[in-house]
Scaffold this motif. Structure first.
Motif, PDB file in Angstrom:
ATOM      1  N   UNK A  90      16.621   3.921  30.929  1.00 27.03           N
ATOM      2  CA  UNK A  90      15.388   3.724  31.105  1.00 27.03           C
ATOM      3  C   UNK A  90      15.145   3.540  32.449  1.00 27.03           C
ATOM      4  N   UNK A  91      14.560   4.561  33.288  1.00 29.01           N
ATOM      5  CA  UNK A  91      14.089   4.073  34.398  1.00 29.01           C
ATOM      6  C   UNK A  91      12.578   3.854  34.675  1.00 29.01           C
ATOM      7  N   UNK A  92      12.440   3.037  35.613  1.00 29.18           N
ATOM      8  CA  UNK A  92      10.828   2.646  35.924  1.00 29.18           C
ATOM      9  C   UNK A  92      10.509   3.010  37.230  1.00 29.18           C
ATOM     10  N   UNK A  93       9.409   3.792  37.113  1.00 30.71           N
ATOM     11  CA  UNK A  93       8.772   4.080  38.387  1.00 30.71           C
ATOM     12  C   UNK A  93       7.413   3.358  38.526  1.00 30.71           C
ATOM     13  N   UNK A  94       7.294   2.997  39.850  1.00 26.96           N
ATOM     14  CA  UNK A  94       6.040   2.654  40.528  1.00 26.96           C
ATOM     15  C   UNK A  94       5.217   3.628  41.140  1.00 26.96           C
TER      16      UNK A  94
END
Length: 1002
Positions: free
Chosen positions: A947-951
């Motif tokens: 799971x990659x989280x982007x701002x």
């Protein structure tokens, strides 16, 4: 021999007893035992549940409790069994539970001999287990004290006092049993046999042991964990009871077992159902509740000046309310609602159907005129039904305290809620207790579908779970036994009971942090079944947002706004909404696409969309097509209540009005026979009656059949909606939209203050920051002198909250407040308390911009900090720290580092990506953002995925990267700090990655 168990713990002995009430009573019946006593530890919460189930299967339930009681020889807590013989005994049982929680709590809710002596009437006393004073005296060879204590209780309870023996295999128990029999013979006191039941079947002993390990948060292989000494606390048969009393005279055992019949025959009481209506606290002499309600209605009518037809309906409502005994209920609700409003507390217009009452409108319970929106009283209340106002407040605590002051603390209590172990929850707990790694726990629990009611149903839905069951046989056997066990007690969101001396009528508990606030130990379902009336005093996060916004406007702008006096058809507000500017708007915040399709023009449109966004309500596509010009027609007599939804039926009120319009049925009859009809599709008698009545009133068969078809499809088609509820929520939708439209700086300040500082909250704050900037509102860095726990609106913009800064905890905040006002950075360095405002705190304050008023060059301030911390030798040697590179990108990164968001600028501002919710679900979406977190774990096949989280400009987005895509190339691109473009299928608030590229490297 008629033996019955009289010392029994259910699952309401939280995480101690694991016997579910139904299983327990069914097994007692299967064993031929005609009665059973329920005696949970320090609790009587199971009693009504057990009583009602016992009645349904023909087992007599004795109402009791195993109380904790102050020991005579130290400060500890012993045990004692008390059983209710009659209504007086039941009231004393409840009253002592209240005292044990409110006045005499010590580690456990306990009573003492003095309390017992004042509440002994109607009770039978048993000496309980080895944890009693008798048990401790005897196993410590203090025969004199045991005799003295026994005489004391014999004097108190006379023939209702019994000495208790048990057949468990605890080493001391055998000696204790012999001593108790001897004591009984010596003092002519009957001995009774019990078994201290904690689970139903003999095979339950190991699941129960696991449950005890869970209770104390220990692993099953921990030798020092809490456990029972032996494993024979199941619901034994009569023969098992006989055979497990080892070493005792058979006659003594049989006598003790026979004694249970005498006790069972002596206990004849039950918790009685009735209509437990509280009276309004302030009724003038010579006045009745009906007259007082009528007086309040007349007062409201003088102020609002309704029509004669309106007042005719009011008279009808008064008659229904009085006839059913609810005048006091309306008075109580109106009183606490209006008291809250007078104190400036915001009050919602209610959930559910209460807004359909004209009396509710005239007495101030609601602010919605039902006539304006075709809202129906009968949808809320009719003969034989109970009213239920669910009202939201911006300050629940004020209302609770207000009620306590008016009715007395012994007459007001909140309502308990019992949490049970769901299949998924118990799976996680069991696997954790068996010390399985978290990755394994996550994988196994994921195979259980969400909201699945039982593990056995989960097996049918998840083939993989069947394989896991074979692999982990022991764990799943325990999961099957423990699911449904009560795991914890909590407090109902807003339920309150008002009744004279509640503690004598219902069980009372309290929370550890506030012993004065009573909580009824029966949950809302039990209370409703008993006939008690729950007042719902609820909280809604939107109301504090509105309250803070209004207070801010008044304080800074000098403007006082009455939200109910605004123009609810204000075109500027609807223009804003139609453009999809809906963040922070109640109920519509995640519905930008639908709002833009609908393009609301007035308040009726807001009511409609509040209903139509619900699953299964109406036909959205047909609704939009008609709004865009598709032709449609309906019978002219329906237009008044159907035009506002483009002729489509979506409200319950619409089919109720159809029944009145066409068949001439009164609304109460229609509500009972249509809305509550579970099999309306097959109710041919009702269909024929509707058609016949309608034709008799002059309507054409073709029209009537079409209307009946629509009624059936709406009422039986799954989920039609209550228009009163939609109208009440639409009020909040408009109010939030109005403040956002006209006072955005105050609204955004309050909205951001309401968000938490976790990842989701920070993501929302980042979205609001971007929106505010688009509206030309500046988001200012926190100020060392002015900032607080809130986002503060100023004439220059919105000040960021200081409590969100990394490393700036409570101690640091107190240190800062102590030396305010701070004249400069150097002033802070010189006057700070170094144990509170440490170097890491100052570094974070600088990076957040707290000293920009003194010097906006934050790198220079960091240099000054290092200079001030030089050691004497460094000063002597002329050492100066190196100055850091500083530019807008570094400034933004520092803000992200210490605030969790980009404040002054966002690296994505130059790219122009659209928000994720502008793409339809399951369509291909493009998103750009900075990678700020990666969570790598193994899928069910033990392959790595991520799971990659982007701002992004619009908040945080989760990118799901499955194992077949999580390769070395993607890993290199998806590094924290990189700015990336991702392409993939939108799945709710996630993107399932297909392709990506790096836009900027860290």
């Amino acid at each position: 021999m008629k033996f019955s168990h009289l010392h029994v713990h259910t699952t309401y002995s939280i995480l101690d007893g694991m016997a579910k009430v139904e299983e327990l009573i069914d097994q007692a019946k299967a064993l031929g035992q005609e009665a059973i006593a329920i005696t949970d530890h320090g609790s009587t919460s199971a009693l009504f549940h057990a009583q009602e189930y016992g009645k349904s299967v023909g087992v007599k339930v004795i109402l009791g409790s195993e109380f904790y009681i102050e020991r005579e020889y130290d400060e500890g807590n012993g045990h004692i069994i008390l059983l209710a013989k009659n209504q007086e005994g039941l009231a004393n049982l409840f009253k002592m539970q209240e005292i044990s929680y409110v006045k005499n709590f010590y580690k456990k809710p306990r009573i003492n001999y003095n309390i017992l002596s004042h509440h002994k009437e109607g009770l039978i006393c048993l000496t309980a287990c080895l944890a009693s004073d008798w048990g401790q005296y005897i196993i410590n060879y203090d025969e004199r004290s045991a005799i003295k204590l026994t005489k004391k209780y014999k004097e108190l309870f006379k023939e209702d006092f019994y000495l208790e023996i048990q057949p468990n295999q605890i080493p001391e128990q055998h000696m204790y049993n012999k001593s108790i029999i001897k004591l009984g013979d010596q003092l002519s006191i009957p001995v009774v046999a019990t078994n201290d039941v904690h689970y139903v079947y003999e095979s339950d002993h190991y699941p129960h042991e696991v449950l005890l390990a869970m209770q104390v948060k220990k692993k099953i292989d921990d030798e020092k964990r809490f456990r029972f000494d032996v494993d024979d606390f199941w619901l034994k048969s009569t023969d098992e009871m006989k055979s497990t009393f080892n070493g005792l005279n058979e006659k003594d055992v049989l006598n003790a077992m026979n004694t249970t019949e005498r006790i069972v025959e002596g206990c004849n009481t039950e918790i009685k159902k009735d209509k437990y209506l509280p009276r309004f606290y302030n009724i003038p002499e010579g006045m009745t509740e009906r007259k007082l309600l009528a007086k309040e209605v007349t007062k409201g009518a003088k102020e609002k000046r309704p029509s004669k037809e309106f007042m005719k309906d009011v008279q009808y409502e008064l008659d229904v309310i009085d006839r059913n005994g609810y005048s006091g209920y309306f008075l109580i609700v109106a009183d606490y609602v209006n008291s809250a409003r007078q104190k400036g507390i915001l009050v919602g217009d209610g959930r559910g159907s209460g807004a359909g009452s004209k009396i509710a409108y005239l007495t101030g319970i609601t602010k919605i005129n039902p006539d304006n929106y075709n809202l129906l009283f009968e949808r809320f209340l009719s003969d034989g039904r109970s009213p239920d106002f669910d009202v939201d407040f911006s300050d629940q605590e004020f209302v609770f305290n207000d009620l306590t002051k008016k009715y007395g603390e012994e007459n007001v209590a909140r309502v308990i809620a019992f949490g049970t172990m769901t299949p998924k929850a118990v799976c996680r707990k069991v696997f954790s207790t068996f010390n399985h790694p978290i990755t394994e726990i996550n994988y196994v629990s994921k195979q259980i579908p969400d909201l699945c009611p039982s593990i056995k149903e989960a097996y049918d839905l998840s083939p993989q779970l069947i394989k896991l069951k074979e692999k982990y046989k022991k764990e799943f056997q325990i999961i099957e036994r423990l699911e449904g066990t009560i795991s914890h007690e909590s407090q109902h969101a807003g339920g309150v009971i008002i009744y004279p001396d509640i503690g004598s009528n219902l069980p009372i508990k309290t929370k550890a942090e506030d012993r004065d606030k009573r909580i009824v130990g029966f949950d809302k379902y039990m209370l409703e079944d008993l006939g008690f009336y729950k007042f719902d005093i609820l909280g809604l996060t939107t109301l504090p947002v509105l309250k803070n916004t209004l207070d801010s406007i008044q304080l800074i702008e000098g403007v006082t706004i009455d939200l109910y006096e605004t123009n609810y058809d204000d075109p500027k507000v609807y223009d804003m909404l139609s453009k999809g500017d809906v963040s922070g708007v109640f109920q519509l915040a995640n519905q930008a696409g639908k709002v833009m399709e609908q393009k609301p023009k007035n308040f009726n449109d807001l009511i409609a969309i509040n209903a139509l966004i619900r699953p299964g309500v109406g036909d959205w596509n047909e609704y939009i097509a008609r709004r865009k010009g598709k032709e449609w027609n309906i019978h002219p007599h329906r237009e008044k209540y159907m035009n506002e939804t483009e002729g489509l039926m979506c409200y319950q009120e619409q089919f109720l009005l159809d029944a009145k319009t066409f068949a001439g049925w009164d609304i109460a009859y229609a509500d009972k026979n249509i809305r509550k009809n579970k099999d309306i599709r097959n109710d041919l008698h009702l269909q024929e009656l509707f058609i016949t009545n309608s034709i008799d009133r002059g309507y054409a068969l073709e029209d009537v059949e079409q209307v009946w078809h629509e009624i059936v499809e709406c009422s039986a088609g799954g989920y039609n909606f209550n228009k009163s509820h939609a109208a009440s929520y639409a009020m909040l939708s408009f109010q939030t939209a109005y403040l956002k439209c006209y006072y955005p700086i105050h609204f955004y300040s309050s909205l951001m203050t309401s968000e938490k500082t976790d990842t989701d909250g920070q993501g929302m704050i980042e979205q609001y920051i971007f929106e505010a900037k688009e509206k030309e509102i500046k988001i200012l860095p926190p100020d060392i002198n002015l900032s607080s726990d809130d986002f503060i609106p100023t004439k220059d913009g919105i000040l960021y909250r200081i409590t969100a800064i990394k490393d700036v905890g409570d101690s640091a905040i107190k240190g800062i407040e102590h030396i305010r006002p701070i004249q400069s950075f150097q002033d802070m360095l010189e006057r700070r308390q170094t144990n509170k405002i440490k170097k890491n705190v100052i570094t974070s304050l600088i990076k957040a911009g707290c000293f920009d008023f003194d010097n906006p060059d934050r790198s220079h301030l960091l240099w000054e900090l290092e200079m001030s911390l030089r050691k004497p030798k460094q000063i002597k040697d002329g050492y100066e720290p190196e100055k850091l590179e500083y530019n807008d990108r570094i400034k933004a990164k520092w803000e992200r580092e210490v605030l969790g968001v980009y404040l002054s600028s966002h690296p994505m501002e130059k790219y122009g990506f659209k928000p994720l919710d502008s793409f339809n679900d399951n369509d291909t979406a493009l998103q750009g953002g900075e990678v700020y977190d990666l969570r790598v774990f193994k899928d069910k096949n033990k392959n790595e995925m991520c799971f990659a989280f982007l701002s992004t400009l619009y908040g945080n987005v989760k990118v799901v990267i499955f194992s077949n895509s999580w390769n070395e190339e993607i890993k290199e691109m998806m590094r924290i700090g990189n700015i990336v473009l991702v392409k993939g299928r939108r799945s709710g608030s996630d993107i399932l990655l297909d392709k990506m590229e790096v836009l900027e490297e860290e």
